[in-house]
Design a protein around this motif. Sequence first.
Motif, mmCIF file in Angstrom:
data_model
loop_
_atom_site.group_PDB
_atom_site.id
_atom_site.type_symbol
_atom_site.label_atom_id
_atom_site.label_comp_id
_atom_site.label_asym_id
_atom_site.label_seq_id
_atom_site.Cartn_x
_atom_site.Cartn_y
_atom_site.Cartn_z
ATOM 1 N N ASN A 11 0.832 -1.206 0.000
ATOM 2 C CA ASN A 11 0.000 0.000 0.000
ATOM 3 C C ASN A 11 0.868 1.258 0.000
ATOM 4 O O ASN A 11 1.783 1.393 0.812
ATOM 5 N N HIS A 17 -3.156 2.631 6.693
ATOM 6 C CA HIS A 17 -2.939 1.268 6.196
ATOM 7 C C HIS A 17 -1.770 1.185 5.219
ATOM 8 O O HIS A 17 -1.587 0.177 4.545
ATOM 9 N N ARG A 298 -2.774 -5.857 6.165
ATOM 10 C CA ARG A 298 -3.505 -5.026 5.207
ATOM 11 C C ARG A 298 -2.555 -4.223 4.314
ATOM 12 O O ARG A 298 -2.814 -4.033 3.124
ATOM 13 N N GLU A 302 -3.721 -5.852 0.713
ATOM 14 C CA GLU A 302 -4.937 -5.169 0.258
ATOM 15 C C GLU A 302 -5.050 -5.152 -1.266
ATOM 16 O O GLU A 302 -6.119 -5.438 -1.826
ATOM 17 N N LYS A 306 -8.077 -6.819 -3.444
ATOM 18 C CA LYS A 306 -8.902 -5.976 -4.303
ATOM 19 C C LYS A 306 -8.951 -6.512 -5.731
ATOM 20 O O LYS A 306 -10.003 -6.564 -6.362
ATOM 21 N N ASP A 313 -13.932 -1.510 -0.466
ATOM 22 C CA ASP A 313 -13.399 -0.985 0.797
ATOM 23 C C ASP A 313 -14.168 -1.504 2.008
ATOM 24 O O ASP A 313 -13.570 -1.843 3.044
ATOM 25 N N LEU A 316 -13.157 -5.002 2.699
ATOM 26 C CA LEU A 316 -11.796 -5.019 3.253
ATOM 27 C C LEU A 316 -11.813 -4.668 4.731
ATOM 28 O O LEU A 316 -11.122 -5.308 5.535
ATOM 29 N N ASP A 317 -12.589 -3.649 5.097
ATOM 30 C CA ASP A 317 -12.699 -3.261 6.509
ATOM 31 C C ASP A 317 -13.224 -4.421 7.343
ATOM 32 O O ASP A 317 -12.669 -4.745 8.405
ATOM 33 N N PHE A 320 -10.460 -7.365 7.478
ATOM 34 C CA PHE A 320 -9.290 -7.136 8.314
ATOM 35 C C PHE A 320 -9.654 -6.886 9.771
ATOM 36 O O PHE A 320 -8.848 -7.176 10.670
#
Length: 352
Positions: A11, A17, A298, A302, A306, A313, A316-317, A320
């Motif tokens: 990232n 993150h 993450r 991430e 994705k 998003d 993902l929240d 994680f």
Amino acid sequence: MEGPSNAFPMNGGEGPHSYTRNSSAQRIFIDRARKLIQEAVAEHLDIEAFSSSGAFLVADLGCSVGPNTFYAVSNVLQAVEQKCQSLGLDSQILEFQVFFNDHAGNDFNTLFRLLPPVRRYHAAGLPGSFYGRLFPKSCLHFVCSSFTLHWLSGVPKEVQDKSSPAWNKGRIFYPNANKEVIEAYAAQFAKDMEVFLCARAQEVVLGGLMALTFGTRRDGAPHSQFITNRSLDLLESCLVDMVKKGTISEERMDEFNLPMYYASPQEVKEAVERNGRFSVKKMVEIVDIHPSANPPWRAGLEGLLKEQMQFEDEMLDEFFDSVTRKHEESSILEFAPEASVTFVLLKRNAAN
């Protein structure tokens, strides 16, 4: 990993993150490797043979975006300057050129924004996979790479083939899978190391050095007992929970596997010896007795989720958050109290 379609950099940016703010564990080992770099350069770098060229070229492969790459490079340059001084050479004569390499999708903008304003080197970014040629022949004097070579060029084809005994149905990784899956991952690691070493052998000058830092499991230890693999088991179980809830399909999970493999020091040594173009000058295990109970996955995964799992998003929240809860509830550190990292120093052979 090879090719833009298989490249999922860490990232970028400097947000909560980002890899920039979630790579302190790697920094610990880079700091601990500093003395090893100094010893390696003092004992094995033929600086007198290189000083006449006027420029000393260093490459950090898989540099990512955080400040760790600058610490690693600084360790190398300080060691080279100390070697010059010990031989009575004027280190100021040398000009240092440092190449920061990562995939084209890496956040080079943030990387170069974070460059130390006062530095003893010229900096350049070099996009591309290190599983292939990056530089002209015989130009690099020192290569470093930290916590990158566990990333494979891609997932082994067998684990995604429904007709193969290595099909990894219901799993995203190899530690607790059947032996065919583990063998497929081990073979992919060996194949990728051969490609990596062949490419570097063309780029590194005779007598040049490579310092590689690997996350490794102990020789002879089960894959399932390595702390990072145990952590990824929890991550896998969170995906299984999402399948059970109907958030993602079973088919989508079956198609997803992590392109990562944590070798043993013996596997690394065997890969180097098979290749024959470098010799192992030093191999040292560095142990962290206080590893993170909840690694910041993450920052590293991430982009992969994705792209391959089509996670938005919100998903993902949710995912994680679930991973964090499972880590907090688990007794992972009870059974794997140490994180093992192996520092390997290689010297380019004259024979090949």
